[in-house]
Design a protein around this motif. Structure first.
Motif, PDB file in Angstrom:
ATOM      1  N   ALA A  31       0.842  -1.193   0.000  1.00 30.30           N
ATOM      2  CA  ALA A  31       0.000   0.000   0.000  1.00 30.30           C
ATOM      3  C   ALA A  31       0.880   1.246   0.000  1.00 30.30           C
ATOM      4  CB  ALA A  31      -0.911  -0.005   1.227  1.00 30.30           C
ATOM      5  N   ALA A  32       0.255   2.364  -0.304  1.00 28.79           N
ATOM      6  CA  ALA A  32       1.002   3.614  -0.484  1.00 28.79           C
ATOM      7  C   ALA A  32       1.756   4.039   0.769  1.00 28.79           C
ATOM      8  CB  ALA A  32       0.048   4.718  -0.925  1.00 28.79           C
ATOM      9  N   THR A  33       1.240   3.662   1.953  1.00 36.19           N
ATOM     10  CA  THR A  33       1.898   4.066   3.193  1.00 36.19           C
ATOM     11  C   THR A  33       2.432   2.868   3.988  1.00 36.19           C
ATOM     12  OG1 THR A  33      -0.227   4.083   4.367  1.00 36.19           O
ATOM     13  CG2 THR A  33       0.518   6.164   3.396  1.00 36.19           C
ATOM     14  N   ASP A  34       2.551   1.719   3.348  1.00 38.43           N
ATOM     15  CA  ASP A  34       3.095   0.528   4.008  1.00 38.43           C
ATOM     16  C   ASP A  34       4.614   0.567   3.860  1.00 38.43           C
ATOM     17  OD1 ASP A  34       3.759  -1.908   5.042  1.00 38.43           O
ATOM     18  OD2 ASP A  34       2.434  -3.087   3.744  1.00 38.43           O
ATOM     19  N   TRP A  35       5.239   1.426   4.668  1.00 38.83           N
ATOM     20  CA  TRP A  35       6.670   1.682   4.512  1.00 38.83           C
ATOM     21  C   TRP A  35       7.509   0.437   4.768  1.00 38.83           C
ATOM     22  CZ3 TRP A  35       5.641   5.877   2.244  1.00 38.83           C
ATOM     23  CH2 TRP A  35       4.749   6.822   2.765  1.00 38.83           C
ATOM     24  N   ASP A  36       7.082  -0.400   5.698  1.00 42.33           N
ATOM     25  CA  ASP A  36       7.879  -1.585   6.043  1.00 42.33           C
ATOM     26  C   ASP A  36       7.917  -2.587   4.883  1.00 42.33           C
ATOM     27  OD1 ASP A  36       8.454  -0.565   8.551  1.00 42.33           O
ATOM     28  OD2 ASP A  36       6.748  -1.556   9.513  1.00 42.33           O
ATOM     29  N   THR A  37       6.774  -2.832   4.277  1.00 38.68           N
ATOM     30  CA  THR A  37       6.754  -3.755   3.137  1.00 38.68           C
ATOM     31  C   THR A  37       7.502  -3.159   1.950  1.00 38.68           C
ATOM     32  OG1 THR A  37       4.647  -4.675   3.866  1.00 38.68           O
ATOM     33  CG2 THR A  37       5.282  -5.092   1.580  1.00 38.68           C
ATOM     34  N   GLN A  38       7.359  -1.873   1.765  1.00 42.13           N
ATOM     35  CA  GLN A  38       8.089  -1.216   0.688  1.00 42.13           C
ATOM     36  C   GLN A  38       9.596  -1.421   0.861  1.00 42.13           C
ATOM     37  OE1 GLN A  38       6.929   2.890   0.318  1.00 42.13           O
ATOM     38  NE2 GLN A  38       4.739   2.415   0.250  1.00 42.13           N
ATOM     39  N   GLN A  39      10.065  -1.216   2.071  1.00 45.18           N
ATOM     40  CA  GLN A  39      11.501  -1.339   2.319  1.00 45.18           C
ATOM     41  C   GLN A  39      11.958  -2.790   2.194  1.00 45.18           C
ATOM     42  OE1 GLN A  39      13.439  -2.822   4.893  1.00 45.18           O
ATOM     43  NE2 GLN A  39      15.354  -1.947   4.111  1.00 45.18           N
ATOM     44  N   ALA A  40      11.148  -3.725   2.667  1.00 44.57           N
ATOM     45  CA  ALA A  40      11.515  -5.139   2.548  1.00 44.57           C
ATOM     46  C   ALA A  40      11.667  -5.538   1.082  1.00 44.57           C
ATOM     47  CB  ALA A  40      10.469  -6.006   3.240  1.00 44.57           C
ATOM     48  N   ASN A  41      10.781  -5.033   0.247  1.00 44.87           N
ATOM     49  CA  ASN A  41      10.892  -5.320  -1.180  1.00 44.87           C
ATOM     50  C   ASN A  41      12.169  -4.711  -1.768  1.00 44.87           C
ATOM     51  OD1 ASN A  41       8.441  -6.630  -1.037  1.00 44.87           O
ATOM     52  ND2 ASN A  41       7.268  -5.017  -2.041  1.00 44.87           N
ATOM     53  N   GLN A  42      12.479  -3.500  -1.370  1.00 46.04           N
ATOM     54  CA  GLN A  42      13.690  -2.854  -1.874  1.00 46.04           C
ATOM     55  C   GLN A  42      14.955  -3.565  -1.383  1.00 46.04           C
ATOM     56  OE1 GLN A  42      12.814   1.071  -0.341  1.00 46.04           O
ATOM     57  NE2 GLN A  42      12.638   1.891  -2.420  1.00 46.04           N
ATOM     58  N   TYR A  43      14.918  -4.056  -0.173  1.00 46.32           N
ATOM     59  CA  TYR A  43      16.059  -4.794   0.380  1.00 46.32           C
ATOM     60  C   TYR A  43      16.442  -5.948  -0.534  1.00 46.32           C
ATOM     61  CZ  TYR A  43      18.023  -8.410   3.542  1.00 46.32           C
ATOM     62  OH  TYR A  43      18.759  -9.407   4.113  1.00 46.32           O
ATOM     63  N   ASP A  44      15.463  -6.695  -1.006  1.00 45.41           N
ATOM     64  CA  ASP A  44      15.744  -7.794  -1.935  1.00 45.41           C
ATOM     65  C   ASP A  44      16.401  -7.273  -3.213  1.00 45.41           C
ATOM     66  OD1 ASP A  44      14.693  -9.689  -0.228  1.00 45.41           O
ATOM     67  OD2 ASP A  44      12.703  -9.689  -1.163  1.00 45.41           O
ATOM     68  N   ALA A  45      15.896  -6.161  -3.714  1.00 42.05           N
ATOM     69  CA  ALA A  45      16.435  -5.608  -4.961  1.00 42.05           C
ATOM     70  C   ALA A  45      17.840  -5.047  -4.766  1.00 42.05           C
ATOM     71  CB  ALA A  45      15.506  -4.532  -5.503  1.00 42.05           C
ATOM     72  N   VAL A  46      18.093  -4.422  -3.625  1.00 44.82           N
ATOM     73  CA  VAL A  46      19.427  -3.904  -3.339  1.00 44.82           C
ATOM     74  C   VAL A  46      20.436  -5.043  -3.348  1.00 44.82           C
ATOM     75  CG1 VAL A  46      20.882  -2.901  -1.521  1.00 44.82           C
ATOM     76  CG2 VAL A  46      18.713  -1.823  -2.132  1.00 44.82           C
ATOM     77  N   LYS A  47      20.109  -6.161  -2.728  1.00 45.76           N
ATOM     78  CA  LYS A  47      21.028  -7.300  -2.725  1.00 45.76           C
ATOM     79  C   LYS A  47      21.225  -7.837  -4.140  1.00 45.76           C
ATOM     80  CE  LYS A  47      19.446 -10.125   0.456  1.00 45.76           C
ATOM     81  NZ  LYS A  47      19.574 -11.280   1.363  1.00 45.76           N
ATOM     82  N   GLY A  48      20.171  -7.820  -4.939  1.00 50.62           N
ATOM     83  CA  GLY A  48      20.320  -8.231  -6.324  1.00 50.62           C
ATOM     84  C   GLY A  48      21.251  -7.317  -7.094  1.00 50.62           C
ATOM     85  N   LEU A  49      21.153  -6.007  -6.844  1.00 45.61           N
ATOM     86  CA  LEU A  49      22.039  -5.055  -7.504  1.00 45.61           C
ATOM     87  C   LEU A  49      23.493  -5.317  -7.120  1.00 45.61           C
ATOM     88  CD1 LEU A  49      22.093  -2.404  -9.246  1.00 45.61           C
ATOM     89  CD2 LEU A  49      22.126  -1.167  -7.078  1.00 45.61           C
ATOM     90  N   LEU A  50      23.735  -5.600  -5.841  1.00 45.37           N
ATOM     91  CA  LEU A  50      25.096  -5.891  -5.393  1.00 45.37           C
ATOM     92  C   LEU A  50      25.643  -7.143  -6.056  1.00 45.37           C
ATOM     93  CD1 LEU A  50      24.777  -5.178  -1.547  1.00 45.37           C
ATOM     94  CD2 LEU A  50      25.666  -3.669  -3.322  1.00 45.37           C
ATOM     95  N   LYS A  51      24.816  -8.155  -6.180  1.00 48.33           N
ATOM     96  CA  LYS A  51      25.261  -9.437  -6.718  1.00 48.33           C
ATOM     97  C   LYS A  51      25.392  -9.434  -8.237  1.00 48.33           C
ATOM     98  CE  LYS A  51      25.530 -12.059  -2.975  1.00 48.33           C
ATOM     99  NZ  LYS A  51      26.797 -12.734  -2.580  1.00 48.33           N
ATOM    100  N   ILE A  52      24.678  -8.543  -8.925  1.00 51.67           N
ATOM    101  CA  ILE A  52      24.654  -8.601 -10.387  1.00 51.67           C
ATOM    102  C   ILE A  52      25.517  -7.515 -11.011  1.00 51.67           C
ATOM    103  CG2 ILE A  52      23.159  -8.381 -12.413  1.00 51.67           C
ATOM    104  CD1 ILE A  52      20.909  -9.609 -10.741  1.00 51.67           C
ATOM    105  N   ALA A  53      25.169  -6.273 -10.769  1.00 51.50           N
ATOM    106  CA  ALA A  53      25.744  -5.187 -11.574  1.00 51.50           C
ATOM    107  C   ALA A  53      26.832  -4.382 -10.865  1.00 51.50           C
ATOM    108  CB  ALA A  53      24.629  -4.236 -12.022  1.00 51.50           C
ATOM    109  N   ALA A  54      26.672  -4.145  -9.571  1.00 54.14           N
ATOM    110  CA  ALA A  54      27.489  -3.129  -8.908  1.00 54.14           C
ATOM    111  C   ALA A  54      28.968  -3.491  -8.835  1.00 54.14           C
ATOM    112  CB  ALA A  54      26.955  -2.873  -7.500  1.00 54.14           C
ATOM    113  N   PHE A  55      29.300  -4.776  -8.887  1.00 55.05           N
ATOM    114  CA  PHE A  55      30.695  -5.181  -8.754  1.00 55.05           C
ATOM    115  C   PHE A  55      31.178  -6.039  -9.928  1.00 55.05           C
ATOM    116  CE2 PHE A  55      29.394  -4.113  -4.438  1.00 55.05           C
ATOM    117  CZ  PHE A  55      30.441  -3.290  -4.045  1.00 55.05           C
TER     118      PHE A  55
END
Length: 457
Positions: free
Chosen positions: A240-264
């Motif tokens: 939901a638009a103000t479900d900050w915790d779920t939003q961040q949990a979803n981004q956490y997965d993507a951040v780890k994907g960025l580290l594992k794929i492109a950033a290095f």
């Protein structure tokens, strides 16, 4: 300019040397399939229906890490089957090398097209299309070899260009390193093993940070600097638009994907090609970047929940020692992989709105360049309401193709609104989703293109 000349010369040489395909052709359900090899060492494949409709689709595939490097002539098997049923000829090459292979990809794709013409005859219409990294290759073909094609279709493409891509990939890892206290090299990575070690170290730091409210807020800040969306994988719950915790949990997965794929790892391979580090954050104001991010509200709320000062963390980022680029490496990446925005043939670009790897804001960067170059009327962009990178349905891809074809036939853009695209998608394949929506992406945070001379100063 010397790099451009070398690319042009290499293209001309390949087109001259390409011979009749040394391959076997077999008939399978009315389709002739051909495999072959170019003088560069790249392989190619072609699928031509018996009832060929006269249009050839030149497909540029996405980033391949290797060692496997197969040729591809369509984005996926279901879409390929539908296209062959409709009479399209499909062709594509592997590129002579893996990784950031733009200097191989462009001549190899054009050589494949020439080989096709020599074997099957001149097409009545040629469309270049590709997805992900192949969208960058497709856009490069559209700018550098427009006489070879009639139009182009980029899907989830790196249409912001190489310099912009690597600058914006640097920002989130710079924030994570600075705010989470990790000591890892971000650029000038000597080997793939060094890149893997750095990725693993920073990933472990992020995993630890995710267990605290302070760490989660800082991960969200890093995600915001890359415009990582809060719904970014089809398996995730759409928050939901103000479900900050779920939003961040979803981004956490993507951040780890960025580290594992492109950033290095991918960065290290690109640095080898460029001859050094091709990205920088000197002169960057991270408070300003966050202010322009599509997810800045979430960051603000998570910092409040954690009792942290966002102002102090942004100041810490702005005080931290900066990353300087190697001028020659920037010149290589700019010449080979950035865009002028000068289109001479129509291009349609489509993107999912929940793409974490190549965020939808890359479309804003493309529009910026094309508008500045005076080519705006030749470009149209459309957006699909789905999460993930390149998660288009066959129906959505065919709808985009048919819309581009209408532009080529009539001389004007028609039916590029979501309702028309969805109707066309359903007609093309009623068994898969049609999810085009009205959408306007926020600005790309670190744009760089050859239409804006001040970029990079």
């Amino acid at each position: 300019m010397r790099h451009s000349t070398r690319i042009a010369c290499a293209t001309a040489l390949l087109l001259t040397l390409t011979t009749a395909p040394a391959a076997t052709a077999t008939a399978d359900t009315g389709t002739t399939h051909v495999d072959g090899q170019l003088p560069s060492g790249a392989t190619y494949m072609m699928d031509v229906p018996t009832t060929w409709n006269g249009t050839v689709l030149l497909f540029s595939h996405g980033y391949t890490s290797g060692p496997a490097n197969p040729a591809q002539d369509a984005p996926d098997a279901p879409t390929k089957a539908l296209l062959l049923q409709q009479g399209y000829a499909l062709i594509g090459s592997s590129y002579a090398s893996t990784g950031w292979a733009v200097t191989d990809a462009i001549p190899d794709q054009l050589a494949t097209l020439k080989t096709f013409t020599g074997r099957f005859g001149q097409a009545s219409r040629t469309i270049a299309w590709g997805r992900s990294y192949g969208g960058l290759v497709t856009t490069a073909i559209a700018e550098r070899a427009p006489e070879e094609i009639d139009g182009s279709l980029s899907m989830c493409g790196l249409v912001h260009g190489g310099v912009a891509n690597w600058n914006n990939t640097l920002d989130p890892v710079f924030a994570l390193k600075t705010l989470l206290g990790s000591d890892v090299p971000l650029v000038n990575l000597p080997t793939q093993q060094a890149a893997t070690d750095a990725a693993n170290t920073l990933t472990a730091t992020v995993d630890s940070a995710q267990t605290t409210a302070e760490g989660r807020a800082r991960i969200a800040l890093a995600a915001a600097l890359h415009n990582i969306p809060v719904w970014n994988a089809p398996t995730q719950t759409r928050p939901a638009a103000t479900d900050w915790d779920t939003q961040q949990a979803n981004q956490y997965d993507a951040v780890k994907g960025l580290l594992k794929i492109a950033a290095f790892n991918r960065r290290q391979e690109a640095e080898v090609r460029a001859g050094g580090n091709m990205s920088w954050n000197t002169g960057i104001d991270y408070a300003r970047l966050l202010g322009a991010s599509s997810v800045r509200k979430e960051v603000t709320e998570l910092y409040k929940q954690a009792g942290l000062s966002l102002t102090k963390d942004l100041a810490a980022l702005n005080r931290a020692p900066r990353v300087k680029a190697d001028r020659n490496a920037v010149a290589w990446m700019s010449t080979t992989s950035s865009f002028t925005g000068k289109l001479t043939k129509p291009q349609l670009s489509i993107h999912t709105i929940g793409d974490p790897l190549v965020p939808v804001q890359t479309e804003s960067a493309l529009k910026r360049a094309v508008t500045a170059a005076g080519s705006g009327p030749l470009l149209r962009q459309a957006y699909v309401d789905n999460a993930g990178h390149c998660t288009f349905s066959p129906a959505e891809q065919l709808a985009a193709l048919h819309t581009l074809e209408d532009r080529l036939t009539t001389g004007g853009w028609q039916g590029t609104d979501p309702a028309s695209l969805n109707a066309r998608a359903t007609a093309a394949d009623p068994t898969t989703p049609a999810r085009y929506v009205s959408y306007r992406p926020t600005p790309y945070l670190r744009p760089y293109d050859l239409a804006h001379p001040a970029d990079g100063r």
